[in-house]
Design an enzyme around this catalytic site. Structure first.
Site, mmCIF file in Angstrom:
data_model
loop_
_atom_site.group_PDB
_atom_site.id
_atom_site.type_symbol
_atom_site.label_atom_id
_atom_site.label_comp_id
_atom_site.label_asym_id
_atom_site.label_seq_id
_atom_site.Cartn_x
_atom_site.Cartn_y
_atom_site.Cartn_z
ATOM 1 N N GLY A 3 0.704 -1.128 -0.007
ATOM 2 C CA GLY A 3 -0.019 -0.009 0.276
ATOM 3 C C GLY A 3 0.783 1.373 -0.058
ATOM 4 O O GLY A 3 0.479 2.451 0.728
ATOM 5 N N ALA A 4 2.029 1.325 -0.736
ATOM 6 C CA ALA A 4 2.873 2.263 -0.646
ATOM 7 C C ALA A 4 2.742 3.289 -1.503
ATOM 8 O O ALA A 4 3.734 4.350 -1.609
ATOM 9 C CB ALA A 4 4.327 1.554 -0.894
ATOM 10 N N THR B 192 -1.264 -1.884 -5.882
ATOM 11 C CA THR B 192 -2.183 -2.648 -6.699
ATOM 12 C C THR B 192 -1.415 -2.897 -8.339
ATOM 13 O O THR B 192 -1.703 -3.756 -9.075
ATOM 14 C CB THR B 192 -3.542 -2.280 -6.938
ATOM 15 O OG1 THR B 192 -3.664 -1.050 -7.577
ATOM 16 C CG2 THR B 192 -4.264 -2.434 -5.662
ATOM 17 N N ASN C 22 0.658 -2.724 5.246
ATOM 18 C CA ASN C 22 -0.244 -1.515 5.347
ATOM 19 C C ASN C 22 -1.370 -1.580 4.197
ATOM 20 O O ASN C 22 -2.443 -0.887 4.608
ATOM 21 C CB ASN C 22 0.585 -0.434 5.007
ATOM 22 C CG ASN C 22 0.052 0.967 4.808
ATOM 23 O OD1 ASN C 22 -0.379 1.620 5.851
ATOM 24 N ND2 ASN C 22 -0.151 1.427 3.392
ATOM 25 N N TYR D 91 -14.321 -4.602 8.292
ATOM 26 C CA TYR D 91 -13.157 -3.747 8.432
ATOM 27 C C TYR D 91 -12.598 -3.961 9.784
ATOM 28 O O TYR D 91 -11.733 -4.374 10.035
ATOM 29 C CB TYR D 91 -13.247 -2.295 8.087
ATOM 30 C CG TYR D 91 -12.164 -1.559 8.173
ATOM 31 C CD1 TYR D 91 -11.157 -1.458 7.253
ATOM 32 C CD2 TYR D 91 -11.917 -0.611 9.379
ATOM 33 C CE1 TYR D 91 -10.225 -0.673 7.294
ATOM 34 C CE2 TYR D 91 -10.883 0.319 9.465
ATOM 35 C CZ TYR D 91 -9.881 0.333 8.247
ATOM 36 O OH TYR D 91 -8.760 1.129 8.580
ATOM 37 N N ALA D 92 -13.469 -3.624 10.774
ATOM 38 C CA ALA D 92 -13.208 -3.919 12.250
ATOM 39 C C ALA D 92 -12.737 -5.473 12.624
ATOM 40 O O ALA D 92 -11.686 -5.710 13.327
ATOM 41 C CB ALA D 92 -14.261 -3.567 13.157
ATOM 42 N N ILE E 253 -6.867 9.261 10.208
ATOM 43 C CA ILE E 253 -5.584 9.943 9.479
ATOM 44 C C ILE E 253 -5.847 10.336 8.194
ATOM 45 O O ILE E 253 -6.870 10.004 7.566
ATOM 46 C CB ILE E 253 -4.506 8.953 9.254
ATOM 47 C CG1 ILE E 253 -4.302 8.236 10.554
ATOM 48 C CG2 ILE E 253 -3.304 9.414 8.837
ATOM 49 C CD1 ILE E 253 -3.762 8.853 11.735
HETATM 50 P P1 NAP Z 1 -5.433 4.756 1.166
HETATM 51 O O1 NAP Z 1 -5.146 6.124 1.046
HETATM 52 O O2 NAP Z 1 -6.805 4.305 0.812
HETATM 53 O O3 NAP Z 1 -4.252 3.682 0.261
HETATM 54 C C1 NAP Z 1 -4.640 2.335 0.163
HETATM 55 C C2 NAP Z 1 -3.291 1.854 -0.128
HETATM 56 O O4 NAP Z 1 -3.518 0.108 -0.154
HETATM 57 C C3 NAP Z 1 -3.002 1.987 -1.694
HETATM 58 O O5 NAP Z 1 -1.603 2.206 -1.894
HETATM 59 C C4 NAP Z 1 -3.399 0.957 -2.304
HETATM 60 O O6 NAP Z 1 -2.592 0.792 -3.813
HETATM 61 C C5 NAP Z 1 -3.228 -0.200 -1.574
HETATM 62 N N1 NAP Z 1 -4.025 -1.282 -1.792
HETATM 63 C C6 NAP Z 1 -5.597 -1.542 -1.584
HETATM 64 N N2 NAP Z 1 -5.843 -2.721 -1.940
HETATM 65 C C7 NAP Z 1 -4.975 -3.330 -2.481
HETATM 66 C C8 NAP Z 1 -4.712 -4.771 -2.729
HETATM 67 N N3 NAP Z 1 -5.678 -5.611 -3.005
HETATM 68 N N4 NAP Z 1 -3.528 -4.958 -3.237
HETATM 69 C C9 NAP Z 1 -2.552 -4.180 -3.151
HETATM 70 N N5 NAP Z 1 -2.465 -2.938 -2.467
HETATM 71 C C10 NAP Z 1 -3.779 -2.477 -2.396
HETATM 72 O O7 NAP Z 1 -5.220 4.010 2.579
HETATM 73 P P2 NAP Z 1 -4.753 4.800 3.891
HETATM 74 O O8 NAP Z 1 -5.629 5.558 4.700
HETATM 75 O O9 NAP Z 1 -3.272 5.405 3.628
HETATM 76 O O10 NAP Z 1 -4.656 3.478 4.910
HETATM 77 C C11 NAP Z 1 -3.381 2.665 5.024
HETATM 78 C C12 NAP Z 1 -3.620 1.490 6.029
HETATM 79 O O11 NAP Z 1 -3.909 2.134 7.427
HETATM 80 C C13 NAP Z 1 -4.831 0.768 5.656
HETATM 81 O O12 NAP Z 1 -4.552 -0.627 6.074
HETATM 82 C C14 NAP Z 1 -5.817 1.415 6.523
HETATM 83 O O13 NAP Z 1 -6.896 0.255 7.021
HETATM 84 C C15 NAP Z 1 -5.256 1.697 7.785
HETATM 85 N N6 NAP Z 1 -5.731 2.557 8.685
HETATM 86 C C16 NAP Z 1 -6.064 3.958 8.017
HETATM 87 C C17 NAP Z 1 -6.667 4.868 8.776
HETATM 88 C C18 NAP Z 1 -7.104 6.234 8.277
HETATM 89 O O14 NAP Z 1 -7.884 7.152 9.020
HETATM 90 N N7 NAP Z 1 -6.666 6.670 6.949
HETATM 91 C C19 NAP Z 1 -7.100 4.673 10.128
HETATM 92 C C20 NAP Z 1 -6.728 3.502 10.464
HETATM 93 C C21 NAP Z 1 -5.940 2.545 9.776
HETATM 94 P P3 NAP Z 1 -3.138 1.420 -4.971
HETATM 95 O O15 NAP Z 1 -3.150 2.897 -5.144
HETATM 96 O O16 NAP Z 1 -2.602 0.806 -6.072
HETATM 97 O O17 NAP Z 1 -4.882 1.433 -5.026
#
Ligand code: NAP
Length: 261
Positions: free
Chosen positions: A23-24, A48, A105, A169-170, A202
């Protein structure tokens, strides 16, 4: 060049290590990848698609040379195994074959109240968020054991509190904590530390759907009175995978501005 030279990457805490970050391409994963590159790691940036991860890999390479971009669906067990093999045979950070650090991530949401949540949306969230992490840990175990490596799984504060509309999700994020505890116990004798980081709210694409009213109400409910930034999470991950995390394993570090206190 002396070891006190700030441009000498060999003096950095993660020099010689390969960090695999899923998820980088965006949000929290992007911040983690860049922070680990700043700490001297050669970063394998996974999204992805390779195209999605390439800009972040380029940014990491400009900091610590040798970063690479990869594309995979983290829920695809065979594809993840092949990808980790490819990373192990092509990236060694100048030392042993990687990865030395694994940050799971990648994550998605498919929010809906229970009565309306489809089986497909339940399964997909579990497959990406939980099985995806298991896939990478399983495929990386041999290298992590050889390297006395570190695993960080990005869970969520809702794993500890639950959240209406996020049963899938939870559950996936609570599962990640159980997975982390088991990996910590199973691999401790080989010097591997495994921990979870639980972000609160976040500022990323994942939370971009919140309107201004919801955003300010949310901020008001957080003791530190603001949403977190991706860098807030990257700092916690960098600590756990760096020298300061050498005797920490099986823990969940909550980074939520006091939301769950
Ligand atoms: P985000 O901005 O939606 O980014 C998601 C990332 O995951 C993207 O790099 C995406 O790749 C990748 N991804 C999604 N599905 C995938 C798959 N099937 N295979 C490979 N890569 C995949 O998410 P974020 O907010 O940065 O969150 C990152 C992590 O922190 C997640 O696990 C999320 O649950 C956790 N988290 C976030 C929050 C928050 O408030 N944002 C709070 C708690 C926990 P693409 O760009 O190629 O789509």
């Amino acid at each position: 060049m002396t070891s006190s030279d700030p441009n000498d990457s060999s003096s950095k805490p993660l020099a010689g290590q390969v960090a695999l970050v899923t998820g980088a391409s965006r949000g929290i994963g992007q911040a983690i990848a860049i922070r680990l590159a700043q700490d001297g790691a050669q970063v394998a940036c996974v999204a992805t698609s390779q195209e999605n991860a390439q800009p972040v890999a380029d940014a990491c390479s400009a900091i610590t040379p040798g970063a690479r971009a990869f594309g995979v669906d983290v829920s695809d067990t065979d594809a993840v195994a092949a990808l980790v093999k490819q990373i192990s045979s092509s990236m060694d950070g100048g030392g042993k074959a990687g990865p030395h650090i694994l940050v799971n991530n990648a994550g998605i949401t498919r929010d809906q109240i229970l009565m309306r949540m489809s089986e497909e949306d339940f399964d997909r969230v579990l497959d990406v968020n939980l099985k995806g992490a298991w896939n990478f840990i399983k495929a990386s175990t041999r290298a992590l054991m050889k390297n006395g490596g570190r695993v960080v799984n990005i869970t969520s504060v809702v794993a500890l509190t639950g959240n209406a509309g996020q049963a899938n999700y939870a559950a996936s994020k609570a599962g990640l904590i159980g997975l982390t505890l088991s990996v910590a116990k199973e691999l401790a004798s080989r010097g591997v530390c495994a921990n979870a980081v639980a972000p609160g709210f976040i500022e990323t694409d994942m939370t971009a759907a919140l309107d201004d009213k919801a955003r300010s109400e949310l901020a008001a409910s957080i003791p530190l009175a603001r949403m977190g930034t991706p860098n807030d999470i990257a700092g916690a991950v960098a600590y756990l995978v760096g020298p300061g995390g050498a005797y920490i394993t099986g823990q969940t570090l909550v980074v939520d501005g006091g939301l769950s206190v």
